[in-house]
Design a protein around this motif. Structure first.
Motif, PDB file in Angstrom:
ATOM      1  N   GLU A 150       0.833  -1.209   0.000  1.00  0.00           N
ATOM      2  CA  GLU A 150       0.000   0.000   0.000  1.00  0.00           C
ATOM      3  C   GLU A 150       0.864   1.254   0.000  1.00  0.00           C
ATOM      4  O   GLU A 150       0.537   2.236  -0.669  1.00  0.00           O
ATOM      5  CB  GLU A 150      -0.966  -0.010   1.187  1.00  0.00           C
ATOM      6  N   LYS A 151       1.970   1.237   0.738  1.00  0.00           N
ATOM      7  CA  LYS A 151       2.891   2.374   0.729  1.00  0.00           C
ATOM      8  C   LYS A 151       3.503   2.544  -0.656  1.00  0.00           C
ATOM      9  O   LYS A 151       3.581   3.656  -1.182  1.00  0.00           O
ATOM     10  CB  LYS A 151       3.993   2.164   1.776  1.00  0.00           C
ATOM     11  N   ASN A 152       3.940   1.444  -1.268  1.00  0.00           N
ATOM     12  CA  ASN A 152       4.505   1.517  -2.615  1.00  0.00           C
ATOM     13  C   ASN A 152       3.485   2.062  -3.613  1.00  0.00           C
ATOM     14  O   ASN A 152       3.820   2.899  -4.461  1.00  0.00           O
ATOM     15  CB  ASN A 152       4.992   0.138  -3.068  1.00  0.00           C
ATOM     16  N   ALA A 153       2.256   1.581  -3.508  1.00  0.00           N
ATOM     17  CA  ALA A 153       1.201   2.038  -4.421  1.00  0.00           C
ATOM     18  C   ALA A 153       0.942   3.531  -4.228  1.00  0.00           C
ATOM     19  O   ALA A 153       0.780   4.276  -5.203  1.00  0.00           O
ATOM     20  CB  ALA A 153      -0.080   1.235  -4.192  1.00  0.00           C
ATOM     21  N   TRP A 154       0.909   3.982  -2.990  1.00  0.00           N
ATOM     22  CA  TRP A 154       0.707   5.408  -2.703  1.00  0.00           C
ATOM     23  C   TRP A 154       1.817   6.239  -3.332  1.00  0.00           C
ATOM     24  O   TRP A 154       1.552   7.273  -3.954  1.00  0.00           O
ATOM     25  CB  TRP A 154       0.638   5.595  -1.189  1.00  0.00           C
TER      26      TRP A 154
END
Length: 155
Positions: free
Chosen positions: A143-147
């Protein structure tokens, strides 16, 4: 005989889900690494470094996932053909535009999140806290990478 409080059928089903996560993660690792090598354009330096950060984290993650599969008594998949048969992540087929790389990696990160999240009900039902914890950590990282990737596409 494995006697860890999770019956064999559940261990096998959880391991199959983790092998899916392994296939997704390794495929995403390979694609991100390729994009790291091949990115060009005005965002080269920042994307080159971001992609390196993401593929390095994935390289460590695949080991953790595979070791969990082994702890459950199953075989961890370890071939390109096995990964290709399981994952929906498409290989890098010569993408050259940096923005297209970002979009592809964003979609792939979100795919990994959805597949990891789909394994939660089984892990919870089997009282497999170790797998649930692994899934939580993987989802948080993806989720952090996607953000971060999504933020690069904002107008």
């Amino acid at each position: 005989m494995i006697n860890i409080g999770i019956n064999q059928a559940n261990r096998e089903e959880i391991a199959a889900g983790l092998n899916q996560l392994l296939a997704d993660s390794y495929s995403l690792y390979l694609k991100t690494h390729s994009f790291h090598w091949n990115v060009t354009g005005p965002m080269f330096t920042s994307l080159h470094l971001l992609f390196e950060q993401q593929y390095t984290e994935l390289a460590l993650a695949v080991d953790v996932i595979a070791e969990r599969i082994r702890a459950l008594g199953a075989r961890a998949l370890g071939s390109y053909s096995a990964y290709a048969a399981l994952t929906e992540i498409k290989e890098d087929n010569g993408v050259v535009k940096a923005e297209d790389m970002i979009r592809e990696l964003l979609n792939d990160q979100e795919l990994v999140i959805r597949n990891a999240r789909a394994l939660y009900p089984l892990a919870n039902q089997a009282n497999d806290e170790a797998t649930a914890d692994l899934l939580t950590q993987r989802i948080q990282q993806h989720e952090k990478n996607a953000w971060m990737l999504r933020s690069l596409l904002s107008e």
